[in-house]
Design a protein around this motif. Sequence first.
Motif, short mmCIF file in Angstrom:
data_model
loop_
_atom_site.label_atom_id
_atom_site.label_comp_id
_atom_site.label_asym_id
_atom_site.label_seq_id
_atom_site.Cartn_x
_atom_site.Cartn_y
_atom_site.Cartn_z
N TYR A 7 37.15 -18.04 -102.82
CA TYR A 7 35.63 -18.52 -102.40
C TYR A 7 35.85 -20.03 -102.01
CZ TYR A 7 33.86 -14.34 -104.10
OH TYR A 7 33.43 -13.87 -104.41
N SER A 8 34.80 -19.98 -100.22
CA SER A 8 34.62 -21.48 -99.82
C SER A 8 34.24 -22.81 -100.70
CB SER A 8 34.18 -21.89 -98.69
OG SER A 8 32.78 -21.13 -99.28
N SER A 9 34.55 -23.72 -100.61
CA SER A 9 34.16 -24.70 -101.73
C SER A 9 32.58 -24.61 -101.57
CB SER A 9 34.40 -25.96 -101.21
OG SER A 9 35.44 -26.42 -101.18
N LYS A 10 31.66 -24.44 -100.76
CA LYS A 10 30.04 -24.04 -100.29
C LYS A 10 29.58 -23.12 -101.41
CE LYS A 10 28.82 -25.38 -96.47
NZ LYS A 10 28.46 -25.20 -94.18
N GLN A 11 30.52 -22.89 -101.15
CA GLN A 11 30.27 -20.61 -101.91
C GLN A 11 30.05 -21.40 -102.86
OE1 GLN A 11 32.99 -18.22 -100.12
NE2 GLN A 11 31.08 -17.11 -98.87
N LYS A 12 31.87 -22.21 -103.78
CA LYS A 12 31.45 -22.54 -104.99
C LYS A 12 30.15 -23.20 -105.71
CE LYS A 12 36.81 -21.80 -105.17
NZ LYS A 12 38.18 -22.24 -105.47
N TRP A 13 30.22 -24.30 -104.67
CA TRP A 13 29.15 -25.14 -105.19
C TRP A 13 27.97 -24.26 -105.02
CZ3 TRP A 13 24.04 -27.03 -103.67
CH2 TRP A 13 24.02 -28.13 -104.31
N ILE A 14 27.15 -23.53 -104.50
CA ILE A 14 26.17 -22.59 -104.72
C ILE A 14 26.37 -21.76 -105.63
CG2 ILE A 14 25.15 -21.19 -103.54
CD1 ILE A 14 25.52 -22.34 -100.42
N HIS A 15 27.38 -21.51 -105.96
CA HIS A 15 27.65 -20.41 -106.82
C HIS A 15 27.42 -20.94 -108.67
CE1 HIS A 15 29.57 -17.89 -110.04
NE2 HIS A 15 29.51 -17.05 -109.68
N TRP A 16 27.93 -22.46 -108.61
CA TRP A 16 28.15 -22.70 -109.92
C TRP A 16 26.45 -23.18 -110.43
CZ3 TRP A 16 30.22 -20.26 -113.16
CH2 TRP A 16 31.46 -19.69 -112.96
N SER A 17 25.42 -24.32 -109.05
CA SER A 17 24.25 -25.03 -109.30
C SER A 17 23.75 -23.95 -109.10
CB SER A 17 23.77 -25.53 -107.86
OG SER A 17 25.08 -26.13 -107.50
N SER A 18 23.56 -22.99 -109.30
CA SER A 18 22.77 -21.61 -109.10
C SER A 18 22.57 -21.26 -110.73
CB SER A 18 22.49 -19.95 -108.73
OG SER A 18 22.98 -20.46 -106.68
N ALA A 19 23.92 -20.81 -110.84
CA ALA A 19 24.39 -20.18 -112.63
C ALA A 19 23.84 -21.97 -113.41
CB ALA A 19 25.68 -20.39 -112.35
N LEU A 20 23.62 -22.39 -113.56
CA LEU A 20 23.71 -23.81 -114.00
C LEU A 20 21.97 -23.54 -113.81
CD1 LEU A 20 23.78 -26.53 -115.62
CD2 LEU A 20 24.15 -27.73 -113.89
N LEU A 21 21.24 -24.05 -112.61
CA LEU A 21 19.42 -24.15 -112.68
C LEU A 21 18.85 -22.03 -113.78
CD1 LEU A 21 19.31 -24.84 -108.99
CD2 LEU A 21 18.68 -26.31 -111.10
N ILE A 22 19.56 -21.34 -112.98
CA ILE A 22 19.18 -20.70 -113.94
C ILE A 22 19.19 -20.46 -115.43
CG2 ILE A 22 20.26 -17.81 -114.19
CD1 ILE A 22 20.68 -18.20 -111.53
N VAL A 23 20.19 -21.23 -116.05
CA VAL A 23 20.21 -21.33 -117.29
C VAL A 23 19.47 -22.59 -117.91
CG1 VAL A 23 21.78 -22.21 -119.24
CG2 VAL A 23 22.88 -20.73 -117.26
N ILE A 24 19.42 -23.36 -117.05
CA ILE A 24 18.37 -24.35 -117.18
C ILE A 24 16.66 -23.79 -117.22
CG2 ILE A 24 16.98 -26.64 -116.47
CD1 ILE A 24 20.04 -27.43 -115.63
N VAL A 25 16.43 -22.81 -116.67
CA VAL A 25 15.02 -22.35 -116.39
C VAL A 25 14.35 -21.76 -117.02
CG1 VAL A 25 13.77 -20.59 -114.23
CG2 VAL A 25 14.66 -22.88 -114.00
N THR A 26 15.45 -20.97 -117.40
CA THR A 26 15.03 -20.20 -118.71
C THR A 26 15.60 -20.69 -120.17
OG1 THR A 26 16.67 -18.10 -117.46
CG2 THR A 26 17.04 -18.22 -120.21
N LEU A 27 15.85 -21.09 -120.33
CA LEU A 27 15.88 -22.52 -121.60
C LEU A 27 14.60 -23.24 -121.68
CD1 LEU A 27 19.33 -24.27 -121.95
CD2 LEU A 27 18.73 -21.62 -123.12
N LEU A 28 14.04 -23.35 -120.64
CA LEU A 28 13.37 -24.17 -120.52
C LEU A 28 11.55 -22.94 -120.67
CD1 LEU A 28 12.74 -26.65 -117.38
CD2 LEU A 28 12.40 -27.28 -119.01
N LEU A 29 12.00 -22.49 -120.57
CA LEU A 29 10.55 -21.55 -121.81
C LEU A 29 11.18 -20.67 -122.82
CD1 LEU A 29 9.28 -19.95 -118.45
CD2 LEU A 29 8.26 -21.74 -119.64
N LEU A 30 12.74 -20.02 -122.71
CA LEU A 30 13.00 -19.97 -124.35
C LEU A 30 12.83 -21.51 -125.58
CD1 LEU A 30 16.01 -17.77 -123.67
CD2 LEU A 30 14.06 -16.72 -123.98
N ALA A 31 13.08 -22.11 -125.47
CA ALA A 31 12.36 -23.24 -126.32
C ALA A 31 11.41 -24.87 -125.77
CB ALA A 31 14.08 -23.59 -126.44
#
Length: 176
Positions: A7-31
């Motif tokens: 995958y391109s560097s841009k695609q990797k950046w979008i993928h991992w940034s999205s993953a991190l944000l999804i974890v944060i958004v979820t944890l904000l409400l779970l905790a």
Amino acid sequence: MQSYPQYSSKQKWIHWSSALLIVIVTLLLLAKVTMSNILGGMPIVYLLHKSLGVVVLLLMIWRIIVIRDQGVPDVLPKEQKLQRILSKSTQGFIYLLLFIVPLSGYLMSGRDLNVFGLISIPAIDMSNNLHQMFHSMHLITAYALAILVIIHILGALYHYFWLKDKVLQSMLSSND
């Protein structure tokens, strides 16, 4: 030199940034009670949850543009038809849900959406029944997204540990 698609560097950046944000958004409400104590109140928890949800939606729009412009590498062998179908359908549903979850979150509120205290997106006037429908949609699609993300992670780990192929490396390795 690498002998597998990347995958391109841009695609990797979008993928991992999205993953991190999804974890944060979820944890904000779970905790949310603990996070409320840490962040200084429940309004801050919800402000961050909603604002980061908007960022996830914007990243999805950017991801679609990048995919349209760059395409995606063909990381699975063509003869592995079942794996390709499972992979593409899981990714496709994840992409779809990454649009539906934030949009339904916005629509369920009935209030202006304050994004990091910088931008206010006006609420859309609708009946209470529609707000309830979007609330249910938000919860159901968020759970469906969580399940698909787990399946996605398990699939990547299956490729890495069981099949010992380079599918996971195509999203991890640097582009040299």
